[in-house]
Design a protein around this motif. Structure first.
Motif, short mmCIF file in Angstrom:
data_model
loop_
_atom_site.label_atom_id
_atom_site.label_comp_id
_atom_site.label_asym_id
_atom_site.label_seq_id
_atom_site.Cartn_x
_atom_site.Cartn_y
_atom_site.Cartn_z
N ASP A 5 -29.59 15.96 133.12
CA ASP A 5 -30.35 14.71 133.05
C ASP A 5 -30.16 14.07 131.67
O ASP A 5 -31.03 14.15 130.81
CB ASP A 5 -31.83 15.02 133.32
CG ASP A 5 -32.68 13.75 133.30
OD1 ASP A 5 -32.11 12.66 133.45
OD2 ASP A 5 -33.90 13.87 133.11
N PRO A 7 -28.61 10.43 129.96
CA PRO A 7 -28.08 9.10 130.29
C PRO A 7 -26.76 8.82 129.57
O PRO A 7 -26.53 9.31 128.47
CB PRO A 7 -29.17 8.17 129.77
CG PRO A 7 -29.80 8.91 128.64
CD PRO A 7 -29.73 10.36 129.01
N ASN A 8 -25.92 8.05 130.20
CA ASN A 8 -24.71 7.53 129.54
C ASN A 8 -25.10 6.38 128.61
O ASN A 8 -26.17 5.79 128.75
CB ASN A 8 -23.75 6.96 130.58
CG ASN A 8 -22.96 8.06 131.27
OD1 ASN A 8 -23.24 9.22 131.09
ND2 ASN A 8 -21.99 7.65 132.06
N MET A 44 -30.47 9.68 123.81
CA MET A 44 -29.46 10.57 124.41
C MET A 44 -29.49 11.95 123.75
O MET A 44 -29.50 12.98 124.44
CB MET A 44 -28.08 9.95 124.25
CG MET A 44 -26.98 10.81 124.84
SD MET A 44 -25.38 10.12 124.52
CE MET A 44 -24.61 10.29 126.11
N ARG A 47 -32.36 14.05 124.78
CA ARG A 47 -32.18 14.61 126.14
C ARG A 47 -31.15 15.75 126.12
O ARG A 47 -31.29 16.74 126.82
CB ARG A 47 -31.73 13.51 127.10
CG ARG A 47 -32.77 12.42 127.27
CD ARG A 47 -33.90 12.85 128.22
NE ARG A 47 -33.55 12.55 129.59
CZ ARG A 47 -33.69 11.33 130.12
NH1 ARG A 47 -34.19 10.33 129.41
NH2 ARG A 47 -33.36 11.12 131.37
#
Lengths: 133, 501
Positions: A5, A7-8, A44, A47
């Motif tokens: 999980d 994100p780009n 990011m 995460r």
């Protein structure tokens, strides 16, 4: 298949993509990271940290070779990330392996300085650029 | 052995809180200045904050913070000279330096410093500064730029650099004249005078530390005489800062851990008053400082237990370790024999930073001890203060050596229109006998590339800048041991060469 999980990022001249294959968690950066990307990078990396702990990976690879520049604000996010790792108990800590293109002086200088924060946790590997930039 | 300041924990806590707040201001001010929205007041406060941080860190014995803050200050001075038009990677380095100080200050009492490479970080900054003017010019507390008070720096940086340029030209003449003795003598005098311009007297600093050590002893109920021996030597400012950090720790350590209380000394048949001898000696191009006390020496059994507790040695290795191995642990990052951090002595930070500072300048430090007889700390530093990592490039002209800062990459590659620096400088006429081994290399950095011809293989060495020139000058003379080399700054040297053709 284990999903991650994270994100780009694909905005403001910066592209960053996470990858998790064969138990190896990696991040690839391309383009330029300026102040506009600071928030996205912070999110990011936060995460990535969570996922690295969840997955129990011994190492996260960060590929900077196609990255043209990371400014000071964005680099700070990497320092914060490193400090978060340092604060973990030693058995929870994971290493960061940076792939850099030594022909880009800023990568050499910035990553070497970053490694001084925790030489046991940061490894820098010089590899030729994949031809992206 | 541990850092030995006897400061209340509350003062250390206050220092930490104040510094974190101060670093926030420093970071904001730096950001504003580099983004061209800073004010003169903001700039003044920035330098004031950095200067004060350094002073306060010194007072509470955070030697590692002093070292990094000193370099941060050097970076800021260099940036100010460029009106804060700095490259992005310099901006990153300044930001990292601020974060580095924050990390050091935040470290919990007694927490390990392992893994933090202070020496490496200082080197990163030094590499950047090597490209910029490197001098003693430092902002004072008001933020005004000027020579340091009491350090005799009456000659401006610009004048020093021009003199450095003149010395470099004289060195070129010396080579071309086939080492004429009178010219060599004149060159040596000029270089010697240049070194003196940066030199500051060491004794006032030693006396201040001696006085401070006696005050600490009085607070601890101990009696001690501090005897100073040696000439009134002068040293470079960077050397002075390093000696300052080393004296701070070793003298206070000797008082706190070495010298016993009067009744203990009497019980051991020693005079009630302890003695610390500070000896300063000049050996060739090095200054040697020895601090010797007649106290109880280092408790190697305590070191043995602590090393085992911290996992630095296995129980078997710990019990078998000779005293010399245990004493070496005193320099390990984060090592302290004190388990509770009731004073700053238990923080375990300092001796490793002191050693890092000394080694960064090319010096060495050693520690010896004999139980109930005393301890002896000795450090040696080269008097020359400017050390720069260079690629050593043998010239095609035998007897001449070039050097290039390691901030430039060297690629073994034959480029178009290669230049032979020896010919370009007129040190060798085209067609004359040359070195047997010719090599084609390319000097590269940040998109700039300069193909050259040299006369052998490239090695990496640490060189001393003996007559610093302006970063706009293409040449400078540096020294490695007894070998003098012509340092080339490719970005200044080759374009000026092309302009002159």
């Amino acid at each position: 298949m284990i999903m991650i999980d994270i994100p780009n990022i694909d905005a403001n001249d910066l592209r960053a993509a996470p990858n998790y294959v064969d138990g190896q968690l990696s991040l690839s950066f391309a383009g330029s990271a300026d102040s506009r990307s600071q928030g996205a990078i912070e999110t990011m990396l936060g995460r990535v940290h969570t996922e690295a702990m969840r997955l129990g990976v011994p190492e996260v690879a960060v590929d900077f070779r196609d990255c043209d520049f990371v400014n000071s604000s964005c680099f700070k996010a990497f320092i914060v990330w490193l400090e978060q790792i340092q604060e973990l108990d030693s058995e929870q800590q994971y290493r960061l392996r940076f792939f850099s293109d030594d022909t880009k002086a800023w990568q050499r200088r910035s990553l070497q300085a970053l490694s001084c924060f925790a030489i046991e946790l940061v490894h820098i590997e010089s590899k030729p650029s994949r031809g992206g930039s | 052995m541990a850092v030995a300041e006897a400061l209340p924990l509350s003062i250390v806590a206050q220092f930490r809180a104040t510094t974190i707040e101060r670093l926030g201001r420093i970071e904001s001010a730096w950001g504003a200045l580099t983004q061209r929205v800073g004010t003169a007041e903001g700039e003044s406060e920035l330098f004031h904050d950095v200067h004060t941080l350094k002073g306060e860190a010194r007072l509470v014995g955070f030697a590692d913070v002093v070292l990094i803050t000193q370099r941060l200050e050097d970076l800021l001075v260099a940036a100010r000279r460029r009106r804060y038009r700095v490259t992005e990677d310099v901006d990153v380095l300044v930001t990292m330096a601020i974060q580095f100080i924050r990390m050091l200050v935040r470290k919990r009492a007694g927490a390990s410093q392992g893994g933090i490479d202070i020496n490496g970080f200082l080197k990163q900054i030094d590499d950047v500064l090597a490209e910029w003017p490197r001098q003693s010019e430092t902002p004072d507390a008001s933020g005004a730029t000027g020579a340091r008070a009491g350090e005799g720096g009456k000659v401006s940086v610009a004048v020093r650099q021009r003199l450095g340029g003149a010395a470099t030209q004289m060195f070129l003449e010396l080579i071309m004249s086939d080492e004429r003795p009178r010219l060599r003598r004149a060159w040596e005098i000029l270089v010697g005078e240049l070194a003196q311009l940066d030199a500051v007297p060491l004794m006032p600093l030693v006396r201040r530390h001696a006085l401070s050590a006696k005050e600490v002893a009085a607070e601890l109920g101990k009696e001690v005489d501090v005897v100073i021996e040696g000439p009134d030597a002068k040293v470079g400012i960077e050397v002075l800062d390093t000696i300052h950090a080393a004296l701070l720790h070793t003298l206070r350590n000797a008082v706190d851990h070495g010298i016993e209380a009067p009744h203990v000394r009497a019980a051991h048949g020693k005079p009630r008053r302890g003695q610390i001898l500070v000896n300063i000696r000049i050996d060739a191009d090095a200054i040697v400082v020895t601090i010797e006390d007649d106290g109880g020496g280092i408790d190697t059994e305590a070191l043995r237990r602590r090393a085992e507790t911290l996992g630095l040695l296995s129980p078997e290795d710990a019990s078998a370790a000779p005293d010399s191995t245990l004493i070496d642990l005193a320099f390990a990052p984060g090592f302290s024999v004190r388990e509770a951090a009731t004073t700053i002595s238990g923080r375990g930070i300092g001796l490793d930073a002191v050693r890092a500072g000394i080694e960064r300048l090319g010096g060495t430090i050693s520690l010896e001890s004999k139980r109930n007889v005393g301890a002896n700390v000795s450090f040696q530093l080269p008097q020359s203060r400017r050390v720069i990592d260079v690629h050593r490039l043998p010239s095609t002209q035998p007897g001449v050596t070039f050097a290039v800062p390691t901030t430039w990459m060297v690629r073994a590659e034959r480029g178009d229109d290669s230049i032979d620096p020896a010919i370009a400088l007129g040190l060798r006429r085209a067609g004359a006998s040359v070195s047997a081994t010719l090599a084609h290399i390319v000097l590269a950095r940040d998109g700039e590339e300069y193909p050259i011809v040299i006369g052998g293989s490239v090695t990496r060495v640490a060189a001393v800048r003996i007559c610093p020139t302006s970063p706009d000058d293409g040449l400078e003379v540096v020294s490695v041991d007894d070998e003098k080399m012509l340092l080339i700054r490719p970005d200044a040297f080759f374009p000026s060469l092309r302009r002159s053709l």
